[in-house]
Design a protein around this motif. Structure first.
Motif, mmCIF file in Angstrom:
data_model
loop_
_atom_site.group_PDB
_atom_site.id
_atom_site.type_symbol
_atom_site.label_atom_id
_atom_site.label_comp_id
_atom_site.label_asym_id
_atom_site.label_seq_id
_atom_site.Cartn_x
_atom_site.Cartn_y
_atom_site.Cartn_z
ATOM 1 N N GLU A 130 12.898 5.887 1.842
ATOM 2 C CA GLU A 130 13.658 6.706 2.787
ATOM 3 C C GLU A 130 13.188 6.235 4.166
ATOM 4 O O GLU A 130 14.061 5.892 5.127
ATOM 5 C CB GLU A 130 13.229 8.156 2.769
ATOM 6 C CG GLU A 130 13.803 8.938 1.278
ATOM 7 C CD GLU A 130 12.999 8.673 0.179
ATOM 8 O OE1 GLU A 130 11.942 8.003 0.424
ATOM 9 O OE2 GLU A 130 13.344 9.413 -0.813
ATOM 10 N N ALA A 131 11.827 6.018 4.226
ATOM 11 C CA ALA A 131 11.558 5.307 5.616
ATOM 12 C C ALA A 131 12.063 4.078 5.867
ATOM 13 O O ALA A 131 12.524 3.642 6.947
ATOM 14 C CB ALA A 131 10.076 5.310 5.846
ATOM 15 N N ALA A 132 12.147 3.258 4.760
ATOM 16 C CA ALA A 132 12.589 1.765 4.807
ATOM 17 C C ALA A 132 14.063 1.753 5.247
ATOM 18 O O ALA A 132 14.559 1.022 5.834
ATOM 19 C CB ALA A 132 12.215 1.174 3.730
ATOM 20 N N CYS A 156 -1.466 5.037 8.221
ATOM 21 C CA CYS A 156 -2.051 5.339 9.545
ATOM 22 C C CYS A 156 -1.688 3.968 10.213
ATOM 23 O O CYS A 156 -1.614 2.775 9.721
ATOM 24 C CB CYS A 156 -3.616 5.171 9.212
ATOM 25 S SG CYS A 156 -4.069 6.641 8.524
ATOM 26 N N THR A 157 -1.258 4.066 11.719
ATOM 27 C CA THR A 157 -1.136 3.130 12.498
ATOM 28 C C THR A 157 -2.367 2.949 13.297
ATOM 29 O O THR A 157 -3.344 3.777 13.292
ATOM 30 C CB THR A 157 -0.022 3.290 13.340
ATOM 31 O OG1 THR A 157 -0.370 4.550 14.422
ATOM 32 C CG2 THR A 157 1.302 3.815 12.509
ATOM 33 N N ILE A 170 9.576 2.545 8.775
ATOM 34 C CA ILE A 170 8.129 1.968 8.221
ATOM 35 C C ILE A 170 7.308 1.692 9.445
ATOM 36 O O ILE A 170 7.710 0.964 10.295
ATOM 37 C CB ILE A 170 8.360 0.789 7.379
ATOM 38 C CG1 ILE A 170 8.994 0.909 6.202
ATOM 39 C CG2 ILE A 170 6.952 0.377 7.029
ATOM 40 C CD1 ILE A 170 8.480 1.801 4.926
ATOM 41 N N PRO A 171 5.986 2.372 9.693
ATOM 42 C CA PRO A 171 5.273 2.162 10.601
ATOM 43 C C PRO A 171 4.483 0.921 10.439
ATOM 44 O O PRO A 171 4.464 0.282 9.593
ATOM 45 C CB PRO A 171 4.260 3.494 10.763
ATOM 46 C CG PRO A 171 4.277 3.815 9.006
ATOM 47 C CD PRO A 171 5.543 3.544 8.534
ATOM 48 N N VAL A 172 4.220 0.305 11.842
ATOM 49 C CA VAL A 172 3.197 -0.878 11.837
ATOM 50 C C VAL A 172 1.700 -0.308 11.492
ATOM 51 O O VAL A 172 1.170 0.477 12.189
ATOM 52 C CB VAL A 172 3.230 -1.410 13.043
ATOM 53 C CG1 VAL A 172 2.438 -2.656 13.196
ATOM 54 C CG2 VAL A 172 4.742 -1.955 13.687
ATOM 55 N N GLU A 197 0.741 -1.347 -0.135
ATOM 56 C CA GLU A 197 0.045 -0.033 0.055
ATOM 57 C C GLU A 197 0.800 1.283 0.011
ATOM 58 O O GLU A 197 0.306 2.115 -0.490
ATOM 59 C CB GLU A 197 -0.946 0.143 1.235
ATOM 60 C CG GLU A 197 -2.051 -1.214 1.300
ATOM 61 C CD GLU A 197 -1.452 -2.032 1.860
ATOM 62 O OE1 GLU A 197 -0.372 -2.502 2.102
ATOM 63 O OE2 GLU A 197 -2.416 -3.082 2.479
ATOM 64 N N LEU A 198 2.120 1.081 0.395
ATOM 65 C CA LEU A 198 3.116 2.220 0.410
ATOM 66 C C LEU A 198 3.758 2.559 -0.725
ATOM 67 O O LEU A 198 4.448 3.763 -0.737
ATOM 68 C CB LEU A 198 3.935 2.382 1.657
ATOM 69 C CG LEU A 198 3.088 1.990 3.307
ATOM 70 C CD1 LEU A 198 4.373 2.103 4.285
ATOM 71 C CD2 LEU A 198 1.982 3.239 3.470
ATOM 72 N N ARG A 199 3.713 1.691 -1.460
ATOM 73 C CA ARG A 199 4.623 2.104 -2.690
ATOM 74 C C ARG A 199 4.312 2.953 -3.640
ATOM 75 O O ARG A 199 3.696 2.526 -4.824
ATOM 76 C CB ARG A 199 4.897 0.376 -3.433
ATOM 77 C CG ARG A 199 5.508 -0.409 -2.449
ATOM 78 C CD ARG A 199 5.633 -2.089 -2.904
ATOM 79 N NE ARG A 199 5.944 -2.665 -1.900
ATOM 80 C CZ ARG A 199 5.869 -4.148 -2.305
ATOM 81 N NH1 ARG A 199 5.918 -4.461 -3.538
ATOM 82 N NH2 ARG A 199 5.816 -5.120 -1.153
#
Ligand code: DGT
Ligand code: CA
Ligand code: ZN
Length: 573
Positions: free
Chosen positions: A319-321, A549-550, A326-328, A310-312
């Protein structure tokens, strides 16, 4: 015939009747019947055979007979008679936002317009503006609508394509030659609309899998079929592609086909910067392909934490990875309940009891009922007397539950001046108040912003419903300043809804980050009008995940005591 096909015929009859200027109640009856069929637990064939059809809300004797004919024979004489009375192109014209049957009728009778092309020509020649009840502004809007129709051409809602994709995946996965079968593309990224279905598989016998795919009952037409690649058009009109690769190549092909293009390009540059080469066949050091058993291994090779599909979108995920940040992301299992559901008390099709049972079956510990407020007359909005009665009914039910409760909410209407459609005393009787705009969509941006900001500043408001009013592929958001609305929500501690209805998905995932930055809490609400509608929360979860969103960002991912404490604090404020 499935529910959708039956409903589509009924909806078409409603439109045909209106185009002929028939009594609006007559066409309304067909729309109601279409919704009842769609929401029914049973398939149309079972409804007919068991006689349950006649028990559905809004389906009388005459309508039941027509539907029975349709389900048994695949056609309905009445439908065909009505179709014969109206030029075929007129139905197409109805797809333009703002063009209802009344206006289409005028266009046809006065200008002889019966196709999209003729309509465009008439607008360009300025003929439409001159018609009574149209004007230059309407003519301009019609041209914009034609443009949008073209740009949407071929895209469908996520919720329309995903079940088909999963059914194909399931059928392919059952084949003994299949090793791994995955849904890729925008579907896997949970984009709200998709162009096509992308499937990727590994198999010991590619030809066998190809055959299973091209001969599947969902397929209407085979567009191309090679040894490892096939394209088909499904009965619904959507295109589906299958690619079959060796199992060692699958992770690379899956990553490539999942995209997005922008994410892929960024990943390739990253590979190059590390002296590697990346494409759909593999990750290469010189000529040597590096072994990666799954996508996580590919990311790891490039010094990255695994990035959820979903984040791609190349919006900072790489950068986050790299930073291990990367958030849960929130998951459907995290949801403890939800707040925006309708029942038979207003325009819903399921009773309080049925909604409660369905919510409990989903493992929820509470369900918020939010029927329409008094101003929504067209949707059976509740009078103050009915509010009191519904609350008594909820109290009675709650006394019978253990470990579950119904909450007393309402979906109030935000009136044109930004006030809500109940007095403060009535509003104070609810556990919480959702408020949404349901009318007056065409006001200018300044007035609309002031209207919503005023509603958000109401001390009794808890949740702002479907913020932008968009209907995907049908209606653009109304003109307003979202930033000002989000700021107001932050200031007043108002929760903003992620409406999970697949036609809405509103607040758009692209704005979730901004909402969070401002400190706005979100809630995933199905806006369910039946027990089946509750299932739509999964699309809201997909959107929330796309919005990074977490669990902590979502009010209805908190345990019930915390939710109750939040609502109580809000009421005391
Ligand atoms: P859609 O179908 O418009 O809803 O969106 P996608 O993302 O599913 O796009 P689609 O079906 O055209 O292609 C599937 C994936 O294949 C896409 O997400 C990334 C990959 N892909 C397609 N074209 C290119 C390209 O030109 N370059 C790269 N790097 N990847 C591509
Ligand atoms: Ca695609
Ligand atoms: Zn609403």
């Amino acid at each position: 015939m499935d529910k959708k096909q039956v409903a589509a015929v009924l909806e078409e009859i409603a439109a045909l009747l209106e185009l002929q200027g028939e009594n609006p109640f007559k066409s309304r009856a067909y729309l109601t019947a279409a919704r009842a069929i769609e929401a029914a637990e049973q398939e149309p064939a079972d409804l007919v055979e068991t006689g349950a059809l006649r028990d559905l809300k809004g389906i009388g004797e005459a309508l039941a007979e027509k539907i029975t004919e349709l389900v048994r024979t695949g056609r309905m004489r009445y439908h065909e008679e009505q179709k014969a009375k109206v030029p075929p192109g007129l139905l197409e014209l109805l797809r333009i936002p703002g063009l209802g049957p009344k206006r289409v009728k005028v266009l046809y009778e006065r200008l002889g317009v019966s196709t999209l092309a003729a309509l465009e020509a008439a607008c360009r020649e300025g003929k439409v503006a001159g018609l009574e009840g149209f004007g230059a502004k309407t003519q301009e809007n019609i041209l914009k609508g034609l443009e949008r129709l073209r740009s949407h051409a071929g895209r469908v809602l996520l919720a329309e394509a995903l079940p088909l994709a999963l059914e194909l995946r399931e059928a392919l996965g059952r084949h003994p030659a299949a090793q791994r079968v995955e849904v890729a593309g925008s579907l896997r990224r949970r984009l709200e609309t998709v162009k096509d279905i992308d499937l990727i598989a590994s198999a010991t016998d590619a030809a066998a899998l190809m055959r299973t795919f091209t001969t599947h009952p969902l397929v209407a037409e085979v567009l191309a079929a090679g040894r490892t690649k096939a394209s088909v058009r499904l009965q619904t009109g959507t295109q589906a592609d299958l690619r079959v690769v060796a199992d060692t190549e699958l992770p690379f092909a899956l990553h490539h086909l999942t995209g997005s293009v922008e994410h892929n390009v960024a990943m390739r540059s990253r590979a190059i910067a590390r002296g590697l080469k990346m494409n759909e066949y593999g990750l290469f050091e010189g000529e040597r392909r590096l072994a990666c058993k799954d996508e996580a291994a590919i990311f790891e090779r490039l010094g990255l934490a695994c990035i959820p599909p979903e984040l791609r979108e190349d919006l900072g995920e790489i950068e986050a990875a790299e930073r291990g940040a990367i958030p849960v992301l929130v998951e459907e299992e995290d949801l403890t309940g939800t707040f925006h559901c309708h029942t038979t008390w207003s325009d819903g099709l399921s009773s309080l009891e049925e909604m409660a049972a369905a919510a409990r079956a989903m493992g929820y510990t509470y369900l918020g009922i939010a029927d329409h407020g008094e101003a929504a007359k067209y949707a059976g909005g509740l009078t103050r007397q009915q509010v009191a009665e519904q609350h008594a009914a909820i109290d009675r039910l709650n006394a019978t539950f253990r470990g579950f409760r119904l909450l007393k909410g309402i979906e109030a209407d935000i009136l044109a001046d930004g006030s809500l459609d109940y007095d403060d005393e009535t509003l104070a009787r609810f556990d919480y108040v959702v408020a949404s705009v349901h009318s007056g969509f065409t006001m200018d941006a300044k007035s609309m912003t002031a209207r919503i900001v005023k509603a958000v500043s109401h001390p009794r408001l808890t949740v702002l419903g479907h913020v932008s009013g968009r209907l995907l592929l049908q209606r653009e958001p109304y003109a307003f300043d979202l930033e000002a609305v989000l700021q107001a929500a932050a200031r007043h501690g108002v929760v903003v809804e992620i409406n999970a209805n697949p036609h809405r998905l509103d607040l758009d995932w692209r704005h979730h980050r901004r909402a969070r930055e401002l400190g706005v809490l979100l809630a995933i609400n199905p806006d369910a009008h039946s027990t089946e509608g509750l299932r739509h929360v999964s699309y809201g979860v997909g959107a929330a995940r796309k919005g990074w969103c977490t669990k902590a960002d979502i009010l209805n991912a908190r345990p019930l005591p915390e939710v109750l404490a939040f609502l109580a604090r809000r009421k005391a404020a």
